[in-house]
Design a protein around this motif. Structure first.
Motif, PDB file in Angstrom:
ATOM      1  N   GLY A 106       0.926  -1.210  -0.031  1.00 27.57           N
ATOM      2  CA  GLY A 106       0.117   0.085   0.002  1.00 27.57           C
ATOM      3  C   GLY A 106       0.673   1.246  -0.048  1.00 27.57           C
ATOM      4  O   GLY A 106       0.349   2.390  -0.021  1.00 27.57           O
ATOM      5  N   ARG A 137      -2.497   3.369   0.885  1.00 27.90           N
ATOM      6  CA  ARG A 137      -3.623   2.724   1.017  1.00 27.90           C
ATOM      7  C   ARG A 137      -3.501   1.473   2.179  1.00 27.90           C
ATOM      8  O   ARG A 137      -2.373   0.993   2.410  1.00 27.90           O
ATOM      9  CB  ARG A 137      -3.920   1.855  -0.355  1.00 27.90           C
ATOM     10  N   GLN A 138      -4.578   1.061   2.684  1.00 25.64           N
ATOM     11  CA  GLN A 138      -4.418   0.078   3.591  1.00 25.64           C
ATOM     12  C   GLN A 138      -3.666  -1.275   3.070  1.00 25.64           C
ATOM     13  O   GLN A 138      -4.173  -1.636   2.104  1.00 25.64           O
ATOM     14  CB  GLN A 138      -5.678  -0.294   4.169  1.00 25.64           C
ATOM     15  N   ARG A 171       1.276  -4.631   6.798  1.00 25.11           N
ATOM     16  CA  ARG A 171       2.894  -4.060   7.178  1.00 25.11           C
ATOM     17  C   ARG A 171       3.937  -5.191   6.927  1.00 25.11           C
ATOM     18  O   ARG A 171       5.045  -4.893   6.614  1.00 25.11           O
ATOM     19  CB  ARG A 171       3.119  -3.468   8.233  1.00 25.11           C
ATOM     20  N   GLY A 185     -10.793  -7.694   4.255  1.00 27.00           N
ATOM     21  CA  GLY A 185     -10.773  -6.334   3.712  1.00 27.00           C
ATOM     22  C   GLY A 185     -11.857  -5.976   2.837  1.00 27.00           C
ATOM     23  O   GLY A 185     -12.324  -4.668   2.773  1.00 27.00           O
TER      24      GLY A 185
END
Length: 300
Positions: free
Chosen positions: A208, A212-213, A216, A232
């Protein structure tokens, strides 16, 4: 430079442009940076005495390689500071790229990620030798090494890549079938249907770019990947669609929310199930999905 000379230089550059772009893209994983490299290569090309250039292709590949190496080294810090996993910029590619098995594998998300683990010089040598079959002497001139050193670097890079690249070549037909199953599962958002298409040890990387989400860190395991994807999709009220496409020469899905591109999903398939899922949502990497990008191993 006379108009006739300039026209001749332009004609040569245009003839090789797709090849040069492919070289730069395979080294950088970024179409935007590859375009910048081509601009720098062009500026150097038009300043050259064309009559002194014996092999125009070799000269242009050498300049492109050097400029790509310079940019790759400059990008190192930016990559280190990148938010979450970094994935190559996906390209909507022409049908002939998918038909060329060697080219399609070389620009696949799976192999491009392996190339990211090489040093800049190792990557340049591997790409030029293994993908474009450039001679050792020519590579040596491009990377400012001796032919003997280049052979050693090529051997080391080849061994590194072979240890990490997908061990099985899957046909485009099989990949399309698996991606179609994934598309159907995404349409329902049903975790069980997702589990049916995911290998138990599947790993998902989502990019992202901090805009954007996205996860990580890599998401590992079929249960976690299925929950991540299904969750999501449930978090949005927008109209969702997943469209089959050929991205980087391989079957993929372009995800849309309310008709706008939201991301790209590419996959690595083994034994009929997905073992690697690459989800690019960074909007800065989605600009090349409106038109096909020609790639080539030869004259463009």
């Amino acid at each position: 430079m006379s108009t006739r000379t300039a026209d001749a230089a332009t004609e040569v550059f245009v003839a090789h442009r797709n090849l040069l772009f492919t070289v730069a893209y395979e080294m950088l994983g970024s179409a935007a940076d590859a375009e910048d490299v081509l601009q720098e290569t062009w500026l150097r090309w038009v300043e050259v005495d064309q009559d002194q250039v014996r092999d125009q292709r070799a000269y242009l590949v050498r300049v492109t390689t050097r400029q790509s190496l310079n940019r790759l080294r400059a990008l190192a810090r930016r990559r280190e500071a990148y938010v979450g996993p970094w994935l190559p910029e996906p390209l909507l590619t022409t049908p002939d790229v998918a038909q060329d098995v060697e080219l399609a594998e070389s620009v696949s998300m799976a192999l491009m990620l392996v190339l990211e683990t090489l040093s800049p010089t190792e990557r340049a040598v591997f790409v030029l030798r293994e993908v474009f079959d450039v001679g050792y002497d020519e590579i040596a001139a491009a990377v400012d090494k001796t032919p003997t050193a280049v052979r050693q670097i090529a051997h080391r890079a080849r061994r590194h890549v072979e240890a990490r690249r997908p061990r099985e070549t899957v046909s485009a037909r099989e990949s399309r079938a698996v991606l179609e199953s994934l598309r159907s599962a995404l349409a329902t958002g049903d975790p069980q249907r997702l589990l049916d298409v995911l290998a138990p040890d599947v790993v998902l990387l989502s990019d992202g770019g901090g805009v954007r989400q996205a996860a990580r860190h890599p998401v590992a395991g079929a249960d976690k990947v299925a929950r991540f994807i299904a969750g999501g999709l449930r978090r949005t009220d927008a109209r969702f669609a997943a469209e089959p496409a050929v991205v980087n020469g391989n079957p993929a899905l372009v995800l849309r929310l309310d008709d706008a591109v939201d991301g790209v999903m590419a996959a690595r398939v083994v034994d009929g199930r997905i073992t690697g899922l690459y989800y690019v949502r960074n909007p800065g990497k989605l600009s090349r999905l409106g038109a096909e990008t020609p790639l080539t191993l030869g004259l463009g």
